[in-house]
Design an enzyme around this catalytic site. Sequence first.
Site, PDB file in Angstrom:
ATOM      1  N   GLN A  64      23.560 -41.365  47.841  1.00 22.14           N
ATOM      2  CA  GLN A  64      23.653 -40.397  46.750  1.00 22.14           C
ATOM      3  C   GLN A  64      23.679 -41.067  45.387  1.00 22.14           C
ATOM      4  O   GLN A  64      23.849 -40.400  44.369  1.00 22.14           O
ATOM      5  CB  GLN A  64      24.903 -39.532  46.941  1.00 22.14           C
ATOM      6  CG  GLN A  64      24.859 -38.676  48.189  1.00 22.14           C
ATOM      7  CD  GLN A  64      26.154 -37.926  48.443  1.00 22.14           C
ATOM      8  OE1 GLN A  64      27.081 -37.950  47.634  1.00 22.14           O
ATOM      9  NE2 GLN A  64      26.235 -37.258  49.583  1.00 22.14           N
ATOM     10  N   HIS A  92      29.339 -39.611  47.143  1.00 21.16           N
ATOM     11  CA  HIS A  92      30.404 -38.999  46.342  1.00 21.16           C
ATOM     12  C   HIS A  92      30.677 -39.773  45.050  1.00 21.16           C
ATOM     13  O   HIS A  92      31.805 -40.135  44.738  1.00 21.16           O
ATOM     14  CB  HIS A  92      31.691 -38.857  47.170  1.00 21.16           C
ATOM     15  CG  HIS A  92      31.586 -37.872  48.286  1.00 21.16           C
ATOM     16  ND1 HIS A  92      32.681 -37.443  49.002  1.00 21.16           N
ATOM     17  CD2 HIS A  92      30.513 -37.233  48.816  1.00 21.16           C
ATOM     18  CE1 HIS A  92      32.285 -36.585  49.927  1.00 21.16           C
ATOM     19  NE2 HIS A  92      30.963 -36.440  49.832  1.00 21.16           N
ATOM     20  N   GLU A 109      33.884 -25.212  45.435  1.00 16.03           N
ATOM     21  CA  GLU A 109      34.800 -24.539  44.510  1.00 16.03           C
ATOM     22  C   GLU A 109      34.241 -24.440  43.094  1.00 16.03           C
ATOM     23  O   GLU A 109      33.491 -25.306  42.645  1.00 16.03           O
ATOM     24  CB  GLU A 109      36.129 -25.309  44.428  1.00 16.03           C
ATOM     25  CG  GLU A 109      36.894 -25.403  45.723  1.00 16.03           C
ATOM     26  CD  GLU A 109      38.215 -26.141  45.558  1.00 16.03           C
ATOM     27  OE1 GLU A 109      38.964 -26.214  46.544  1.00 16.03           O
ATOM     28  OE2 GLU A 109      38.497 -26.641  44.451  1.00 16.03           O
ATOM     29  N   TYR A 165      44.061 -30.594  41.817  1.00 13.31           N
ATOM     30  CA  TYR A 165      43.200 -29.582  42.420  1.00 13.31           C
ATOM     31  C   TYR A 165      43.155 -29.661  43.941  1.00 13.31           C
ATOM     32  O   TYR A 165      42.349 -28.981  44.575  1.00 13.31           O
ATOM     33  CB  TYR A 165      41.817 -29.635  41.776  1.00 13.31           C
ATOM     34  CG  TYR A 165      41.891 -29.085  40.365  1.00 13.31           C
ATOM     35  CD1 TYR A 165      41.599 -27.764  40.091  1.00 13.31           C
ATOM     36  CD2 TYR A 165      42.360 -29.883  39.316  1.00 13.31           C
ATOM     37  CE1 TYR A 165      41.724 -27.239  38.803  1.00 13.31           C
ATOM     38  CE2 TYR A 165      42.494 -29.377  38.030  1.00 13.31           C
ATOM     39  CZ  TYR A 165      42.179 -28.056  37.786  1.00 13.31           C
ATOM     40  OH  TYR A 165      42.322 -27.529  36.517  1.00 13.31           O
ATOM     41  N   TYR A 196      32.659 -32.234  58.531  1.00 11.70           N
ATOM     42  CA  TYR A 196      31.276 -31.994  58.920  1.00 11.70           C
ATOM     43  C   TYR A 196      31.102 -31.948  60.432  1.00 11.70           C
ATOM     44  O   TYR A 196      30.259 -31.221  60.949  1.00 11.70           O
ATOM     45  CB  TYR A 196      30.354 -33.078  58.329  1.00 11.70           C
ATOM     46  CG  TYR A 196      30.176 -32.964  56.837  1.00 11.70           C
ATOM     47  CD1 TYR A 196      29.571 -31.845  56.275  1.00 11.70           C
ATOM     48  CD2 TYR A 196      30.602 -33.975  55.987  1.00 11.70           C
ATOM     49  CE1 TYR A 196      29.402 -31.735  54.905  1.00 11.70           C
ATOM     50  CE2 TYR A 196      30.436 -33.878  54.622  1.00 11.70           C
ATOM     51  CZ  TYR A 196      29.832 -32.755  54.089  1.00 11.70           C
ATOM     52  OH  TYR A 196      29.665 -32.643  52.720  1.00 11.70           O
TER      53      TYR A 196
END
Length: 487
Positions: free
Chosen positions: A200, A266, A360, A370, A381
């Site tokens: 990513q 991430h 979210e 949070y 997953y």
Amino acid sequence: MKRTSYLYTLLVAAILALGSCSSTSSPNATTDAGANAVASAAAPEAGLQSAKASYISYCSGCHGEELEAFADRKWKHGSSDEDLFKAIKHGYPDEGMPAFDETFTDEEIKGLVAYIKEGIKEVKAYDFTEERSQAAVQQSEDLNFRLDTVVTGLDVPWGMAFLPQGEMLITDRSGVLYRFTQKKQLQEITGGPKVLAQGQGGLLDVELHPNFAKNNIIYLSYSAFKEEGGNTLSTTAVMRAKLEGNKLTNQQVIFEALPYSRTRHHYGSRLEFGRDGYIYLSVGDRGNHDENPQSLERGPGKVHRIKDDGSTPADNPFVNQAGAVASTYSYGHRNIQGMVLHPQTGEIWTHEHGPRGGDEVNVLEKGKNYGWPVISYGINYNGTVLTELTKKEGMEQPLHYWVPSIGPSGMAFVTGDRYKGWEGDLMVGSLRFQFLSRLMMDGNKILGEEKLLKNIGRVRDVKMSPDGYLYVAVESPGLIYRLVPVE
């Protein structure tokens, strides 16, 4: 050719691949053949539904419901049946691929391998742009609009920023920064950071300095890397530079999220200037949810707040707490890939990826937790339960969440008067389901959702331009569209 028809064929092929076996003749061969014909007609149908449900539930969140993410895949770990079997069964945790050895049997994994291998051939041959252009006029509940193709020739467009005189900066995850000119030319800008374009990672977001018209300063977030102990480690970093023509100068790395990690997922990462003149930037948990998001001594899993030169504001919430990362503004985040300034309130809004479920939408508040991974509306997953808690004292609840996950990326509030009936609504891109989500707003309340541009492609960014139009960047292939209202 309809996508659903070829997927049906592929799933049947995968199921038959599982069920194939040698047989011996018998005195009742004719009877056996008739019985087997009936059974084989029923078995694929039953197996089809099971295999389809498994792929959609466990795999599509990352790889696309119709295998789009495999279309131009570079097979780092090999592409043979054995290589894919190993990847599914044992995973590559450092790259965000979990192990499914406790989720699927070996035979079920073989079926998934067959499905993926055959599906890739069809995805590569399929023209997704045909679906996107089927209807010249798109319809929503409140207005009609069309899609104008503005930019082509990109790989994975990740971020957009609008320059004066109608030009645009575009980051491509491959590591290239582009200028899209008034003459509609795509020009490469040199002098950008070296990025680790794996998993990513790559060149991520781009943001202009509030006084760009005077100082030509821009900011780039990206996956920085270094070699240590024979391993390539990476993290989310931010570079500040001056844009001079098609060249960056005066480059300075003003932020690095420590520690560096072996993982390749991430990273976050969005950039947004607040009305206070400070940069808000998101850093994902880097796949290490056990240590990073809830620890104030570690940079990942946070939203950070820094001055335009990278220094720390004196009123940051943890600036005087021993051991805490001083740039931390909020924590307990998984992977924020959407961040935008509310045009009326000046609040910073974000959305972030949950695991399997639990994406979210949040409003950032100074020093707040949070919740990730202590509370979540999603599961792992591979189907295992991460936490039984969805609420806990001292941890914030989202304004809105999605189950199943849509894979949100990019977000923008609708401003101006071009889009009648959409004023003030929040637009969110979906990577997984390939649509543009219109969250209908009343102040800070989300009243409902309308799904627009279905099958548009994996939406990576959404931006309101100074010209008053919405721009949408999608992958596979890399395109940028403009939404134009029509009567």
